[in-house]
Design an enzyme around this catalytic site. Structure first.
Site, mmCIF file in Angstrom:
data_model
loop_
_atom_site.group_PDB
_atom_site.id
_atom_site.type_symbol
_atom_site.label_atom_id
_atom_site.label_comp_id
_atom_site.label_asym_id
_atom_site.label_seq_id
_atom_site.Cartn_x
_atom_site.Cartn_y
_atom_site.Cartn_z
ATOM 1 N N ASP A 1 -7.153 -6.025 2.977
ATOM 2 C CA ASP A 1 -8.204 -5.020 3.183
ATOM 3 C C ASP A 1 -8.888 -5.289 4.512
ATOM 4 O O ASP A 1 -9.119 -6.451 4.857
ATOM 5 C CB ASP A 1 -9.236 -5.093 2.032
ATOM 6 C CG ASP A 1 -9.913 -3.758 1.787
ATOM 7 O OD1 ASP A 1 -10.545 -3.243 2.727
ATOM 8 O OD2 ASP A 1 -9.799 -3.224 0.678
ATOM 9 N N GLY B 1 -13.834 -0.617 1.800
ATOM 10 C CA GLY B 1 -13.859 -1.576 0.694
ATOM 11 C C GLY B 1 -15.009 -2.553 0.902
ATOM 12 O O GLY B 1 -15.541 -2.681 2.008
ATOM 13 N N ASP C 1 -5.770 -5.177 8.683
ATOM 14 C CA ASP C 1 -5.662 -3.728 8.841
ATOM 15 C C ASP C 1 -4.179 -3.394 8.737
ATOM 16 O O ASP C 1 -3.397 -3.710 9.639
ATOM 17 C CB ASP C 1 -6.224 -3.319 10.208
ATOM 18 C CG ASP C 1 -6.179 -1.817 10.410
ATOM 19 O OD1 ASP C 1 -5.477 -1.124 9.625
ATOM 20 O OD2 ASP C 1 -6.838 -1.327 11.345
ATOM 21 N N SER D 1 -7.028 3.265 2.143
ATOM 22 C CA SER D 1 -7.405 4.502 2.850
ATOM 23 C C SER D 1 -8.849 4.849 2.525
ATOM 24 O O SER D 1 -9.273 4.695 1.380
ATOM 25 C CB SER D 1 -6.545 5.696 2.418
ATOM 26 O OG SER D 1 -6.986 6.874 3.096
ATOM 27 N N ASN E 1 4.266 0.731 7.562
ATOM 28 C CA ASN E 1 4.275 -0.737 7.520
ATOM 29 C C ASN E 1 4.449 -1.259 6.089
ATOM 30 O O ASN E 1 5.173 -2.225 5.858
ATOM 31 C CB ASN E 1 2.970 -1.292 8.109
ATOM 32 C CG ASN E 1 2.885 -1.069 9.610
ATOM 33 O OD1 ASN E 1 3.915 -0.972 10.283
ATOM 34 N ND2 ASN E 1 1.674 -0.985 10.134
ATOM 35 N N ALA F 1 -0.339 5.375 -3.375
ATOM 36 C CA ALA F 1 -1.487 6.099 -3.911
ATOM 37 C C ALA F 1 -1.648 7.371 -3.090
ATOM 38 O O ALA F 1 -2.155 7.346 -1.975
ATOM 39 C CB ALA F 1 -2.743 5.239 -3.819
ATOM 40 N N TYR G 1 -7.091 13.655 6.157
ATOM 41 C CA TYR G 1 -6.726 12.955 4.919
ATOM 42 C C TYR G 1 -5.526 13.635 4.270
ATOM 43 O O TYR G 1 -4.532 12.981 3.937
ATOM 44 C CB TYR G 1 -7.928 12.976 3.974
ATOM 45 C CG TYR G 1 -7.746 12.202 2.684
ATOM 46 C CD1 TYR G 1 -7.538 10.827 2.702
ATOM 47 C CD2 TYR G 1 -7.830 12.845 1.447
ATOM 48 C CE1 TYR G 1 -7.397 10.118 1.515
ATOM 49 C CE2 TYR G 1 -7.692 12.137 0.261
ATOM 50 C CZ TYR G 1 -7.481 10.774 0.300
ATOM 51 O OH TYR G 1 -7.350 10.069 -0.881
ATOM 52 N N TYR H 1 12.196 6.774 2.801
ATOM 53 C CA TYR H 1 12.625 5.390 2.541
ATOM 54 C C TYR H 1 13.435 5.320 1.254
ATOM 55 O O TYR H 1 14.369 4.530 1.148
ATOM 56 C CB TYR H 1 11.409 4.446 2.468
ATOM 57 C CG TYR H 1 11.156 3.750 3.787
ATOM 58 C CD1 TYR H 1 10.756 4.479 4.897
ATOM 59 C CD2 TYR H 1 11.344 2.372 3.931
ATOM 60 C CE1 TYR H 1 10.543 3.857 6.112
ATOM 61 C CE2 TYR H 1 11.134 1.747 5.145
ATOM 62 C CZ TYR H 1 10.731 2.489 6.230
ATOM 63 O OH TYR H 1 10.530 1.869 7.436
#
Ligand code: UDP
Length: 317
Positions: free
Chosen positions: A31, A36, A56, A75, A99, A114, A145, A159
């Site tokens: 995080d 957060g 990050d 996010s 990543n 998520a 977003y 992927y």
């Protein structure tokens, strides 16, 4: 079994860490703490199977040792947060997902993204089922977003299809519970903060727009079931009990002694008019449906908020 939870100090990420530790997983939370907070995981700091690294995930993710599962929850997720942080929001949805998928592949792990009901934008159909492609304004304020999460979904499927990665996608509808930040700008924390500080509750627009609020323990249960399933296409998780925002404000105010007044303020641009999950797919393949009703969930959440407020842990808005 060892898992990486990106966004592990966030509202949902921290509840997920709790649940995975309870199931005997080893958990590494990553995080950068832009939305957060340390206090969400303070109770885990001495847990022998928990570790947090300040990182990050929009930058290269380097983790030593084996990993069995990567859960990508990092996010900003409140409209106020992602309006304040538009570029980090786009980066974590795009670069962060890339990543996290790269880490998944390198470690031969499984992956869960998520995603969000915002993938449907301001929907033209209700309830929203997974086959609906959505109605998103890419250049509006919420586009940062919505489009980042849509890109994240597309990258996850790429992927899966191209690299054979073992992936899952959850579309999370409005969720509430302890550890939401009282200053995160969303409807429930706003109403509670206003009620606790003697201000009227601000309902945007005429309050006829709808949302469907899911209690956090139900959502986490659904996510754990999805982790164990073989479903690669998106699955909606949320509570289908639809309510207008004005009705929601009425519910909240009843929980306070001197029930605050309600005032109306302008509706933010592109605010979805209706939002309600069609959860028939989750019911069918995960044998899941929410159990906690709105009154019970509100009782639990307001007790938490009142306690935090009494401790003086509420940041100014
Ligand atoms: N809302 C409101 N008053 C507030 C904050 C939000 O009326 O103080 C409305 C907002 O316009 C939206 C709904 O409540 O229609 C839910 O907003 P939230 O920010 O919680 O999340 P969203 O579902 O829009 O992502």
């Amino acid at each position: 079994m060892r898992t990486v939870v990106t966004g592990g100090a966030g509202f949902l990420g921290s509840h997920l860490c709790d649940r995975l530790l309870a199931e005997n997983w080893e958990v590494l939370a990553l995080d950068n703490l832009i939305t957060g907070v340390d206090s969400n995981i303070a109770h885990l700091m001495k847990h022998p199977k928990f570790r947090i690294a300040r990182a990050d995930v929009s930058n290269y993710i380097d983790v030593a040792g084996p990993i069995d599962y990567v859960l990508h929850f990092a996010s900003p997720a409140s409209p106020v947060d992602y309006l304040k942080l538009p570029i980090p929001t786009m980066k974590v949805g795009a670069l962060g997902t890339h990543n996290a998928l790269g880490l998944t592949l390198a470690k031969k792990a499984k992956f869960l993204l998520a995603s969000t009901s915002e993938s449907y934008g301001d929907p033209e159909i209700s309830p929203q089922h997974e086959e609906y492609w959505g109605h998103v304004n890419p250049v509006g304020p919420r586009g940062v977003y919505d489009e980042a999460k849509r890109y994240a979904e597309a990258m996850t499927m790429a992927y899966h299809r191209f690299h054979g990665a073992d992936t899952r996608i959850v579309r999370i509808f409005n969720t509430y519970g302890p550890r939401m930040r009282l200053n995160d700008g969303r409807a429930l924390p706003n109403f509670v903060h206003q009620a606790l500080t003697g201000q009227p509750l601000t309902v945007y627009g005429d309050g006829k727009q709808t949302r469907s609020f899911c209690y956090v323990s139900d959502l986490i249960d659904g996510i754990c079931r999805l982790m164990q399933s073989d479903e690669h296409l998106p699955v909606n998780l949320g509570n289908p009990q639809e309510i207008t925002i004005l009705e929601f404000a009425e519910h909240v105010r009843k929980h306070f002694e001197n029930a605050p007044a309600i005032v109306f303020e302008p509706l933010p641009q592109d605010d979805p008019k209706r939002r309600c999950p069609d959860i028939s797919k989750a019911k069918r393949i995960l044998k899941w449906e929410p159990k906690v009703g709105l009154e019970e969930g509100l009782g639990l959440t307001l007790a938490y908020f009142k306690q935090e407020f009494a401790k003086g842990k509420v940041a100014a808005r």
